[in-house]
Design an enzyme around this catalytic site. Structure first.
Site, PDB file in Angstrom:
ATOM      1  N   GLY A 164      93.852 -86.388 -16.419  1.00  0.00           N
ATOM      2  CA  GLY A 164      94.266 -84.994 -16.309  1.00  0.00           C
ATOM      3  C   GLY A 164      94.678 -84.391 -17.629  1.00  0.00           C
ATOM      4  O   GLY A 164      95.262 -83.313 -17.684  1.00  0.00           O
ATOM      5  N   HIS A 165      94.364 -85.052 -18.719  1.00  0.00           N
ATOM      6  CA  HIS A 165      94.831 -84.616 -20.051  1.00  0.00           C
ATOM      7  C   HIS A 165      93.672 -84.546 -21.031  1.00  0.00           C
ATOM      8  O   HIS A 165      93.565 -85.394 -21.898  1.00  0.00           O
ATOM      9  CB  HIS A 165      95.878 -85.605 -20.558  1.00  0.00           C
ATOM     10  CG  HIS A 165      96.713 -85.098 -21.690  1.00  0.00           C
ATOM     11  ND1 HIS A 165      96.400 -85.299 -23.014  1.00  0.00           N
ATOM     12  CD2 HIS A 165      97.848 -84.382 -21.690  1.00  0.00           C
ATOM     13  CE1 HIS A 165      97.312 -84.766 -23.787  1.00  0.00           C
ATOM     14  NE2 HIS A 165      98.214 -84.207 -23.007  1.00  0.00           N
ATOM     15  N   PHE A 166      92.852 -83.693 -21.059  1.00  0.00           N
ATOM     16  CA  PHE A 166      92.600 -82.540 -20.220  1.00  0.00           C
ATOM     17  C   PHE A 166      91.184 -82.690 -19.702  1.00  0.00           C
ATOM     18  O   PHE A 166      90.323 -83.139 -20.445  1.00  0.00           O
ATOM     19  CB  PHE A 166      92.756 -81.261 -21.035  1.00  0.00           C
ATOM     20  CG  PHE A 166      94.129 -81.144 -21.661  1.00  0.00           C
ATOM     21  CD1 PHE A 166      95.200 -80.676 -20.916  1.00  0.00           C
ATOM     22  CD2 PHE A 166      94.350 -81.532 -22.969  1.00  0.00           C
ATOM     23  CE1 PHE A 166      96.463 -80.565 -21.489  1.00  0.00           C
ATOM     24  CE2 PHE A 166      95.618 -81.434 -23.538  1.00  0.00           C
ATOM     25  CZ  PHE A 166      96.680 -80.949 -22.803  1.00  0.00           C
TER      26      PHE A 166
ATOM     27  N   VAL B  37      92.071 -85.690 -24.395  1.00  0.00           N
ATOM     28  CA  VAL B  37      92.811 -86.031 -25.606  1.00  0.00           C
ATOM     29  C   VAL B  37      93.867 -87.064 -25.224  1.00  0.00           C
ATOM     30  O   VAL B  37      94.559 -86.904 -24.213  1.00  0.00           O
ATOM     31  CB  VAL B  37      93.501 -84.785 -26.202  1.00  0.00           C
ATOM     32  CG1 VAL B  37      94.362 -85.147 -27.391  1.00  0.00           C
ATOM     33  CG2 VAL B  37      92.481 -83.727 -26.581  1.00  0.00           C
TER      34      VAL B  37
END
Length: 143
Positions: free
Chosen positions: A50-52, A57
């Site tokens: 979820g990042h991103f 990243v």
């Protein structure tokens, strides 16, 4: 000496999915002693989910954990203590770490006494500095 796989599990208490170094070497030379560790960012790690989603990243906190783990190798001969991270200072993130990158973490001990140890660590992708910081640890006796 260079350590990999199960050898790292003999040095560190961390286990998947929080074991974030794949190999590590303790180097002694004219400049002192340092650790050099590596991690290959594959892209399927839990912290990238979820990042991103559109621009994955490696989170800064994960880079800090990589720096801390590369430092913990210095304490691997101390079986009667737990190594606890006590502070992060002057942490800077210079460039993003992304899937496909091979991360190199270089760490030196700057000061040590009976209980506290201080270190400086840098994270590189190739020759490009990605992150850096000062870390301190307490060596807490096991019961």
């Amino acid at each position: 000496m260079k350590y990999t796989g199960k050898e790292i599990e003999n040095l560190l208490p961390h286990r998947a999915p929080m074991l974030l170094i794949e190999d590590v070497e303790l180097v002694k030379d004219d400049e002192g002693e340092r650790s050099i560790a590596h991690y290959n960012v594959r892209g399927n790690e839990y912290f990238l989910q979820g990042h991103f989603p559109d621009f994955p990243v490696v989170p800064g906190v994960i880079l800090c954990e990589m720096m801390a783990q590369s430092c913990c190798v210095f304490f691997s001969n101390k079986k009667d203590v737990h190594t606890m991270l006590t502070s992060l200072n002057n942490v800077k993130f210079k460039s993003p770490v992304r899937p496909g990158d091979v991360v190199r973490i270089e760490t030196i001990i700057t000061k040590s006494n009976r209980i506290f140890t201080f270190a400086e660590s840098k994270v590189f992708v190739g020759e490009k500095l990605a992150a850096m910081g000062e870390l301190s640890f307490a060596l807490v006796p096991k019961n």
